[in-house]
Write a protein that holds these residues in place. Structure first.
Motif, PDB file in Angstrom:
ATOM      1  N   THR B  42       0.885  -0.930   0.105  1.00 41.26           N
ATOM      2  CA  THR B  42      -0.023   0.408  -0.193  1.00 41.26           C
ATOM      3  C   THR B  42       0.752   1.079   0.067  1.00 41.26           C
ATOM      4  OG1 THR B  42      -0.176   0.198   2.531  1.00 41.26           O
ATOM      5  CG2 THR B  42      -1.959  -1.259   1.730  1.00 41.26           C
ATOM      6  N   ILE B  50      -5.636   5.625  -1.701  1.00 45.03           N
ATOM      7  CA  ILE B  50      -4.672   4.724  -1.103  1.00 45.03           C
ATOM      8  C   ILE B  50      -4.636   3.371  -2.598  1.00 45.03           C
ATOM      9  CG2 ILE B  50      -3.794   2.905  -0.185  1.00 45.03           C
ATOM     10  CD1 ILE B  50      -5.002   4.247   2.682  1.00 45.03           C
ATOM     11  N   VAL B  52      -2.708   0.037  -4.066  1.00 46.72           N
ATOM     12  CA  VAL B  52      -2.851  -0.964  -3.662  1.00 46.72           C
ATOM     13  C   VAL B  52      -1.698  -1.907  -4.718  1.00 46.72           C
ATOM     14  CG1 VAL B  52      -2.819  -3.103  -2.247  1.00 46.72           C
ATOM     15  CG2 VAL B  52      -4.266  -0.964  -2.073  1.00 46.72           C
ATOM     16  N   ILE B  99      -4.388  -1.167   7.002  1.00 47.33           N
ATOM     17  CA  ILE B  99      -4.061  -0.138   6.738  1.00 47.33           C
ATOM     18  C   ILE B  99      -3.425   0.939   7.589  1.00 47.33           C
ATOM     19  CG2 ILE B  99      -4.411   2.063   5.632  1.00 47.33           C
ATOM     20  CD1 ILE B  99      -5.644  -0.497   3.920  1.00 47.33           C
TER      21      ILE B  99
END
Lengths: 154, 154
Positions: B42, B50, B52, B99
């Motif tokens: 991430t 975000i 990924v 996260i």
DNA sequence: TAAGATTGTGGGTAGTTGTGGGTAATATCA
DNA sequence: TGATATTACCCACAACTACCCACAATCTTA
């Protein structure tokens, strides 16, 4: 989870204690292969920060330095400034290394410290100084990124 | 049914739990080839979301970063900003990754979260924020698509 | 349609990690 | 040499994380 051996990514915030010790991120310690002997090498960075190499990575740099000829003034200067401030440092049972006072001074380290993975090394910053440096970085001529665009796809 | 290995398409709605975990779409997990070691990476996206990557995709980026020289200021800045926010994360038995708080903050993630396949990566959005961003996107000068037309056929 | 498998969500717990400080060994200097 | 400073190693503890189990909702298949 560790990616490749001896490579470092991510950002970690730690504190420099009264004895001049800083914790090394657990992930970075795990990334070291065994022949690094729990040892990192600290030295001056080109920005106002400390560069930290794994022992192996540093040995590679030493090899490169040896390939430079002392007949050249610029080479001599480069080798001198690179080798001069380098200090090997083994981390203790808790995973901390001791930073030499001269480097703490060079990077103006305070209590709040940020460690940043730079892939083949890491950087130790005074948290506040980094914020300042980041602002300046935003002012970099964006055209300079064109050169990068040719090398990198993200 | 999975199309190509390591590519992601489609939209999925999930919830961020109190421990900062988000489920990865089962299809995306199945799309991973085995050498990804159940791991995603991430990092900050260029929009308020975000990004990924699959482990493999990220390793390609790392390789590019390693080709840059720390003697150049612009290169250092670029490596720092790219590597800094990247965090590898292996998903648990239920298929969730954790996260990092700094990324949750960066993307203003709330409970309702949208995961969007972007072919070679995915994006995690705060559902409400994405709606807003979408509206703005509609206001983009359509002439800008002319440039794209030269690169892409749909 | 019913049984079974898969998927998404919540929460408990043991082990790991980061931080402070104590003490003994080593180095420094008058 | 003896007093003082520095370093290396040890223990303790709070906070956090990774891993585990449970279960409801959904999908698959016969």
């Amino acid at each position: 989870m560790t990616l490749t051996k001896n490579t470092f990514i991510g950002e970690y915030s730690y504190s420099l204690d009264s004895k001049g010790r800083i914790n090394m991120p657990a992930k970075f310690r795990q990334a070291l292969s065994k022949d690094n002997k729990n040892t990192f090498v600290t030295t001056r960075g080109m920005d106002a920060c400390i560069w930290v190499y794994s022992l192996n990575q540093w040995l590679e740099i030493e090899k490169s330095l040896m390939s430079l000829s002392s007949l050249s003034k610029i080479h001599r200067t480069f080798v001198r400034n690179t080798a001069r401030y380098a200090t090997p440092s083994t981390y203790d049972k808790q995973g901390r290394i001791t930073i030499p006072p001269s480097l703490i001074d060079y990077a103006s380290l305070d209590k709040d410290v940020l460690i940043i993975g730079m892939v083949n090394k890491m950087e130790i910053w005074n948290t506040k100084n980094l914020e300042k440096a980041e602002k300046e970085a935003l002012e970099i001529d964006l055209a300079a990124y064109d050169e990068l665009a040719e090398k990198i796809t993200i």
